[in-house]
Design an enzyme around this catalytic site. Structure first.
Site, PDB file in Angstrom:
ATOM      1  N   CYS A 125       0.802  -1.237   0.000  1.00  0.00           N
ATOM      2  CA  CYS A 125       0.000   0.000   0.000  1.00  0.00           C
ATOM      3  C   CYS A 125       0.829   1.279   0.000  1.00  0.00           C
ATOM      4  O   CYS A 125       0.396   2.289  -0.539  1.00  0.00           O
ATOM      5  CB  CYS A 125      -1.006   0.008   1.146  1.00  0.00           C
ATOM      6  SG  CYS A 125      -0.269   0.062   2.775  1.00  0.00           S
ATOM      7  N   LYS A 198      -6.464  -8.594  11.334  1.00  0.00           N
ATOM      8  CA  LYS A 198      -6.285  -7.157  11.129  1.00  0.00           C
ATOM      9  C   LYS A 198      -7.606  -6.570  10.670  1.00  0.00           C
ATOM     10  O   LYS A 198      -8.168  -6.994   9.653  1.00  0.00           O
ATOM     11  CB  LYS A 198      -5.188  -6.913  10.092  1.00  0.00           C
ATOM     12  CG  LYS A 198      -5.017  -5.442   9.751  1.00  0.00           C
ATOM     13  CD  LYS A 198      -3.815  -5.192   8.865  1.00  0.00           C
ATOM     14  CE  LYS A 198      -3.772  -3.735   8.449  1.00  0.00           C
ATOM     15  NZ  LYS A 198      -2.608  -3.428   7.615  1.00  0.00           N
ATOM     16  N   LYS A 251      -4.613  -6.722  15.518  1.00  0.00           N
ATOM     17  CA  LYS A 251      -4.415  -5.296  15.261  1.00  0.00           C
ATOM     18  C   LYS A 251      -5.733  -4.647  14.914  1.00  0.00           C
ATOM     19  O   LYS A 251      -6.429  -5.172  14.056  1.00  0.00           O
ATOM     20  CB  LYS A 251      -3.427  -5.154  14.099  1.00  0.00           C
ATOM     21  CG  LYS A 251      -3.185  -3.752  13.630  1.00  0.00           C
ATOM     22  CD  LYS A 251      -2.301  -3.747  12.422  1.00  0.00           C
ATOM     23  CE  LYS A 251      -2.210  -2.326  11.915  1.00  0.00           C
ATOM     24  NZ  LYS A 251      -1.713  -2.250  10.589  1.00  0.00           N
TER      25      LYS A 251
HETATM   26  C1  PBG Z   1      -0.310  -1.363   5.758  1.00  0.00           C
HETATM   27  C2  PBG Z   1      -0.330  -1.105   7.202  1.00  0.00           C
HETATM   28  C3  PBG Z   1      -1.173  -0.230   7.903  1.00  0.00           C
HETATM   29  C4  PBG Z   1      -0.738  -0.252   9.229  1.00  0.00           C
HETATM   30  C5  PBG Z   1       0.311  -1.131   9.299  1.00  0.00           C
HETATM   31  N1  PBG Z   1       0.544  -1.667   8.047  1.00  0.00           N
HETATM   32  C6  PBG Z   1      -2.230   0.662   7.429  1.00  0.00           C
HETATM   33  C7  PBG Z   1      -3.469   0.132   6.859  1.00  0.00           C
HETATM   34  O1  PBG Z   1      -3.702  -1.069   6.800  1.00  0.00           O
HETATM   35  O2  PBG Z   1      -4.245   0.966   6.417  1.00  0.00           O
HETATM   36  C8  PBG Z   1      -1.344   0.574  10.332  1.00  0.00           C
HETATM   37  C9  PBG Z   1      -0.428   0.874  11.463  1.00  0.00           C
HETATM   38  C10 PBG Z   1      -0.864   1.998  12.322  1.00  0.00           C
HETATM   39  O3  PBG Z   1      -1.958   2.570  12.186  1.00  0.00           O
HETATM   40  O4  PBG Z   1      -0.078   2.342  13.213  1.00  0.00           O
HETATM   41  N2  PBG Z   1      -0.937  -2.498   5.326  1.00  0.00           N
END
Ligand code: PBG
Length: 325
Positions: A125, A198, A251
């Site tokens: 991303c 996640k 997460k």
């Molecule tokens: C990317 C990723 C994200 C985070 C970690 N890896 C962002 C998302 O999925 O939008 C978020 C970490 C944070 O908010 O501290 N895949």
């Protein structure tokens, strides 16, 4: 269970002095359990503050070495690296470029601080011009084509010297795909920490400024989980373990304490939790306005995540928390 009751039993007896409270403290925070997320960008001498996350910066590889030295001196569990590429494109090609920013940063920091555990975040991303975690087909993320590229990301990070790779994309089957790619490239020994459960969370907002990874259309709900689901989170974790994940992650952290507890009880494998950008920013913003005592709020939230069952915590507070314990 003792049947004694008040007035024989008085729980306040063990709360009377700091020495007694210390003696019966059940949950402890140890620096080796904390992983520090860091953002790396091209250049030299760069240390650019992230507005939405006070205290967090984007750093060039030479500056990263300073943070790496600090992490090692504090005895942190490790650092996890996110990259800001020189250019974005449809397939996020800098993510799997041998000379990409994260690969460069891994080589630089491992050369300077070899004893530091360095984790590569495996995702697309930050590198795609559309900001999604995989490649697109007919307006949605193409699962299997994305898994193929994620395998390449992991292998290039492994070649650069990463000690552990951490896929955060939420494609189906990506742990198996990455495992196969690593094994074929001679990295059968390299462990995988999967962002297994996640959620599509509002609490990632500040991270997207830090990593420049806001989706340019739509959102991540076709691949990240909906926050209402707990059984599904256990299925995600079970599948990732079956595909070979060595460490699994939940997460965000504080909104998911129930899932951290459940995952620890159901699976018993090493478990990580990510105190994400929004969880960090909430405490920082409230403290800046005098609404919260920052060190206490930090300590209490991290301890709650540990108490719920997390063995490892990814947190932007890592160095400050390690200095405090
Ligand atoms: C990317 C990723 C994200 C985070 C970690 N890896 C962002 C998302 O999925 O939008 C978020 C970490 C944070 O908010 O501290 N895949």
């Amino acid at each position: 269970m003792s049947s004694a009751q008040f007035p024989t039993v008085r729980l306040r007896r063990l709360r009377r002095t700091p020495a007694l409270r210390r003696l019966v403290q059940e949950t402890h925070l140890v620096p080796s359990q904390l992983v520090w997320p860091l953002f790396v960008t091209h250049g030299e001498g760069v240390r650019r503050p992230v507005t939405a996350m006070p205290g967090v910066t984007q750093v060039s590889p030479d500056e990263l070495v300073k943070d790496g030295e600090r992490a090692a001196a504090l005895g942190l569990g490790g650092v996890i690296l996110f990259g800001i590429p020189a250019a974005k494109d449809a397939t996020g090609s800098e993510a799997y470029d041998e000379r990409g920013i994260v690969q460069e940063a891994i080589r630089t920091v491992k050369r300077a601080v070899p004893q530091l555990l360095v984790i590569g975040d495996v995702c697309l991303c930050e590198y795609t011009d559309h900001g999604h975690c995989g490649v697109l087909r007919d307006g949605d993320v193409d699962n299997d084509a994305s898994v193929y590229l994620l395998g390449k990301v992991a292998v290039t990070q492994a070649r650069a010297g990463a000690d552990l790779v951490a896929p955060s994309d939420m494609m189906d089957g990506r742990v198996a795909g990455i495992r196969k790619a690593l094994d074929a490239a001679g990295f059968a020994h390299l462990p995988i920490m999967s962002y297994a459960a996640k959620f599509a969370s509002a609490f990632y907002g500040p991270f997207r400024e830090a990593a420049g990874s806001t989706p340019q259309f739509g959102d991540r709900q076709t691949y990240q989980m909906q926050p209402a689901n707990a059984d599904e989170a256990m299925r995600e974790i079970g599948l990732d373990l079956a595909e070979g994940a060595d460490i699994v992650m939940v997460k965000p952290a504080l909104p998911c304490l129930d899932l951290i507890r459940r995952a620890k009880e159901e699976f018993g494998s090493p478990l990580a939790a990510y105190q994400v950008s929004g969880e960090y920013a909430m405490i920082k913003a409230a403290a800046e306005r005098g609404m919260l005592d920052e060190p206490r709020a930090m300590w209490e939230s991290l301890t709650a995540i540990r108490r719920a069952g997390a063995d490892i915590i990814l947190t932007y507070f890592a160095p400050v928390a390690a200095e405090a314990v």
